[in-house]
Design a protein around this motif. Structure first.
Motif, PDB file in Angstrom:
ATOM      1  N   LEU A 230      -0.451  -0.478   2.325  1.00  0.00           N
ATOM      2  CA  LEU A 230       0.251  -0.930   1.123  1.00  0.00           C
ATOM      3  C   LEU A 230       0.460   0.208   0.140  1.00  0.00           C
ATOM      4  CD1 LEU A 230       1.481  -3.228  -0.539  1.00  0.00           C
ATOM      5  CD2 LEU A 230      -0.810  -3.688  -1.447  1.00  0.00           C
ATOM      6  N   TYR A 231      -0.581   1.023  -0.095  1.00  0.00           N
ATOM      7  CA  TYR A 231      -0.461   2.122  -1.050  1.00  0.00           C
ATOM      8  C   TYR A 231       0.537   3.169  -0.548  1.00  0.00           C
ATOM      9  CZ  TYR A 231      -4.786   0.058  -2.857  1.00  0.00           C
ATOM     10  OH  TYR A 231      -5.728  -0.813  -3.349  1.00  0.00           O
ATOM     11  N   MET A 232       0.564   3.386   0.766  1.00  0.00           N
ATOM     12  CA  MET A 232       1.533   4.322   1.328  1.00  0.00           C
ATOM     13  C   MET A 232       2.956   3.820   1.117  1.00  0.00           C
ATOM     14  SD  MET A 232       1.913   5.665   5.273  1.00  0.00           S
ATOM     15  CE  MET A 232       2.786   4.166   5.811  1.00  0.00           C
ATOM     16  N   TRP A 233       3.184   2.533   1.357  1.00  0.00           N
ATOM     17  CA  TRP A 233       4.523   1.972   1.184  1.00  0.00           C
ATOM     18  C   TRP A 233       4.954   1.952  -0.270  1.00  0.00           C
ATOM     19  CZ3 TRP A 233       2.606  -2.526   4.695  1.00  0.00           C
ATOM     20  CH2 TRP A 233       2.639  -2.102   6.040  1.00  0.00           C
ATOM     21  N   LEU A 234       3.996   1.817  -1.192  1.00  0.00           N
ATOM     22  CA  LEU A 234       4.334   1.775  -2.619  1.00  0.00           C
ATOM     23  C   LEU A 234       4.878   3.107  -3.131  1.00  0.00           C
ATOM     24  CD1 LEU A 234       1.373  -0.339  -4.066  1.00  0.00           C
ATOM     25  CD2 LEU A 234       3.805  -0.902  -4.215  1.00  0.00           C
TER      26      LEU A 234
ATOM     27  N   VAL B 120       2.188  10.194   5.114  1.00  0.00           N
ATOM     28  CA  VAL B 120       1.455  10.565   3.899  1.00  0.00           C
ATOM     29  C   VAL B 120       1.560  12.063   3.650  1.00  0.00           C
ATOM     30  CG1 VAL B 120      -0.857  10.737   2.879  1.00  0.00           C
ATOM     31  CG2 VAL B 120      -0.122   8.612   3.947  1.00  0.00           C
ATOM     32  N   LEU B 121       1.513  12.866   4.708  1.00  0.00           N
ATOM     33  CA  LEU B 121       1.632  14.313   4.544  1.00  0.00           C
ATOM     34  C   LEU B 121       2.999  14.690   3.971  1.00  0.00           C
ATOM     35  CD1 LEU B 121       0.069  16.920   4.961  1.00  0.00           C
ATOM     36  CD2 LEU B 121       1.004  17.054   7.279  1.00  0.00           C
ATOM     37  N   ALA B 122       4.058  14.056   4.459  1.00  0.00           N
ATOM     38  CA  ALA B 122       5.394  14.294   3.903  1.00  0.00           C
ATOM     39  C   ALA B 122       5.455  13.874   2.441  1.00  0.00           C
ATOM     40  CB  ALA B 122       6.445  13.549   4.726  1.00  0.00           C
ATOM     41  N   GLN B 123       4.777  12.783   2.098  1.00  0.00           N
ATOM     42  CA  GLN B 123       4.713  12.345   0.710  1.00  0.00           C
ATOM     43  C   GLN B 123       3.988  13.368  -0.161  1.00  0.00           C
ATOM     44  OE1 GLN B 123       2.832   8.502   1.008  1.00  0.00           O
ATOM     45  NE2 GLN B 123       4.727   7.433   1.507  1.00  0.00           N
ATOM     46  N   ILE B 124       2.895  13.931   0.357  1.00  0.00           N
ATOM     47  CA  ILE B 124       2.135  14.930  -0.393  1.00  0.00           C
ATOM     48  C   ILE B 124       2.991  16.156  -0.680  1.00  0.00           C
ATOM     49  CG2 ILE B 124       0.207  16.563  -0.238  1.00  0.00           C
ATOM     50  CD1 ILE B 124      -1.340  14.397   1.295  1.00  0.00           C
TER      51      ILE B 124
ATOM     52  N   ILE C 149      12.892   0.821   2.677  1.00  0.00           N
ATOM     53  CA  ILE C 149      11.738   1.421   3.341  1.00  0.00           C
ATOM     54  C   ILE C 149      10.446   0.790   2.837  1.00  0.00           C
ATOM     55  CG2 ILE C 149      10.437   3.566   3.648  1.00  0.00           C
ATOM     56  CD1 ILE C 149      13.011   3.479   5.232  1.00  0.00           C
ATOM     57  N   PHE C 150      10.436   0.343   1.599  1.00  0.00           N
ATOM     58  CA  PHE C 150       9.274  -0.357   1.048  1.00  0.00           C
ATOM     59  C   PHE C 150       9.250  -1.819   1.459  1.00  0.00           C
ATOM     60  CE2 PHE C 150       7.980  -3.145  -2.557  1.00  0.00           C
ATOM     61  CZ  PHE C 150       6.597  -3.009  -2.412  1.00  0.00           C
ATOM     62  N   LEU C 151      10.372  -2.498   1.308  1.00  0.00           N
ATOM     63  CA  LEU C 151      10.396  -3.948   1.496  1.00  0.00           C
ATOM     64  C   LEU C 151      10.253  -4.360   2.965  1.00  0.00           C
ATOM     65  CD1 LEU C 151      13.233  -4.900  -1.024  1.00  0.00           C
ATOM     66  CD2 LEU C 151      10.780  -5.382  -1.242  1.00  0.00           C
ATOM     67  N   ILE C 152      10.871  -3.621   3.879  1.00  0.00           N
ATOM     68  CA  ILE C 152      10.852  -4.033   5.287  1.00  0.00           C
ATOM     69  C   ILE C 152       9.445  -4.098   5.862  1.00  0.00           C
ATOM     70  CG2 ILE C 152      11.507  -3.329   7.632  1.00  0.00           C
ATOM     71  CD1 ILE C 152      14.198  -2.465   6.522  1.00  0.00           C
ATOM     72  N   PRO C 153       8.608  -3.053   5.740  1.00  0.00           N
ATOM     73  CA  PRO C 153       7.259  -3.183   6.310  1.00  0.00           C
ATOM     74  C   PRO C 153       6.398  -4.218   5.612  1.00  0.00           C
ATOM     75  CG  PRO C 153       7.457  -1.145   5.060  1.00  0.00           C
ATOM     76  CD  PRO C 153       8.834  -1.715   5.182  1.00  0.00           C
TER      77      PRO C 153
END
Length: 223
Positions: A197-201, A131-135, A10-14
């Motif tokens: 980038l920060y979202m993917w990290l 981002v909301l799901a991450q929060i 999920i990180f590497l592909i985008p």
């Protein structure tokens, strides 16, 4: 495939899709030759739809949407294992965000005001709901307190820092546009690259936490 491998994908592909598409456009001479993280010379969308780059971008980002749904399902199950409480909202928010990613990618490179509208709000809701799901995920883990070890807490603080950076970038973008600086468009482009980038990290640290807690999932039973 172990769950953490999906999180890494999920990180590497985008990252590969966006930067690879921009590199293709640069090679073909149809993309702005600059550093978009510094110069803000182009948006991610514009960089990905020039020349043959769009085919490379779509070939990676469409499967990513499906992997995101799987990821958020696994994240829901992991959080439920950690908290013994339902985390269905995390799965719902993340999965809807993945559907908006499909909408964005599908209409990327098409012409017309309506298609532009769908593309614009597709990417807005993909970023926003992800981002909301991450929060919600970070908040759930933070409430566990001393039930998780110091390494896990360090990962959570890094994720929280990334979320704060995304929030500051979003607020800064709105402020620059509202004031009407002459360089607001350039700054908006710059912010978009950093925000993405920060979202993917966020996802590599999920992979590290899944590995640390020995999270494994089989559809026939829970380990």
């Amino acid at each position: 495939m172990r769950p953490q491998h999906i999180a890494w994908m999920i990180f590497l592909i985008p990252v590969i899709a966006v930067h690879g598409a921009y590199a293709i456009g640069w090679w073909e001479g149809v993309a702005f030759q600059c550093n978009p993280y510094i110069d803000g010379c182009t948006t991610i969308s514009r960089a990905a739809r020039e020349g043959n780059a769009i085919f490379f971008f779509r070939a990676l980002m469409m499967p990513l949407a499906a992997l995101l749904v799987i990821f958020w399902y696994l994240q829901q199950k992991w959080l439920e294992r950690m908290t013994q409480k339902s985390q269905l909202h995390v799965f719902i928010l993340g999965s809807i965000g993945a559907l908006f990613l499909i909408l964005y990618v599908d209409f990327l490179g098409t012409e017309g005001d309506f298609n532009r509208f769908l593309r614009r709000y597709g990417v807005i809701f993909y970023f926003g709901l992800t981002v909301l799901a991450q929060i919600f995920s970070i908040n759930t883990l933070h409430k566990l307190g001393d039930k998780i070890d110091s390494t896990m807490r360090r990962y959570i603080y890094i994720q929280l820092t990334l979320i704060i950076l995304c929030w500051l970038l979003g607020m800064g973008n709105l402020l620059f546009k509202e004031i009407g600086f002459s360089w607001a468009d350039m700054m908006e482009n710059n912010i978009e690259w950093h925000f993405a980038l920060y979202m993917w990290l966020h996802f590599p640290f999920v992979a590290l936490m899944w590995k640390r807690t020995q999270f494994a999932w089989q559809f026939s039973h829970r380990n």
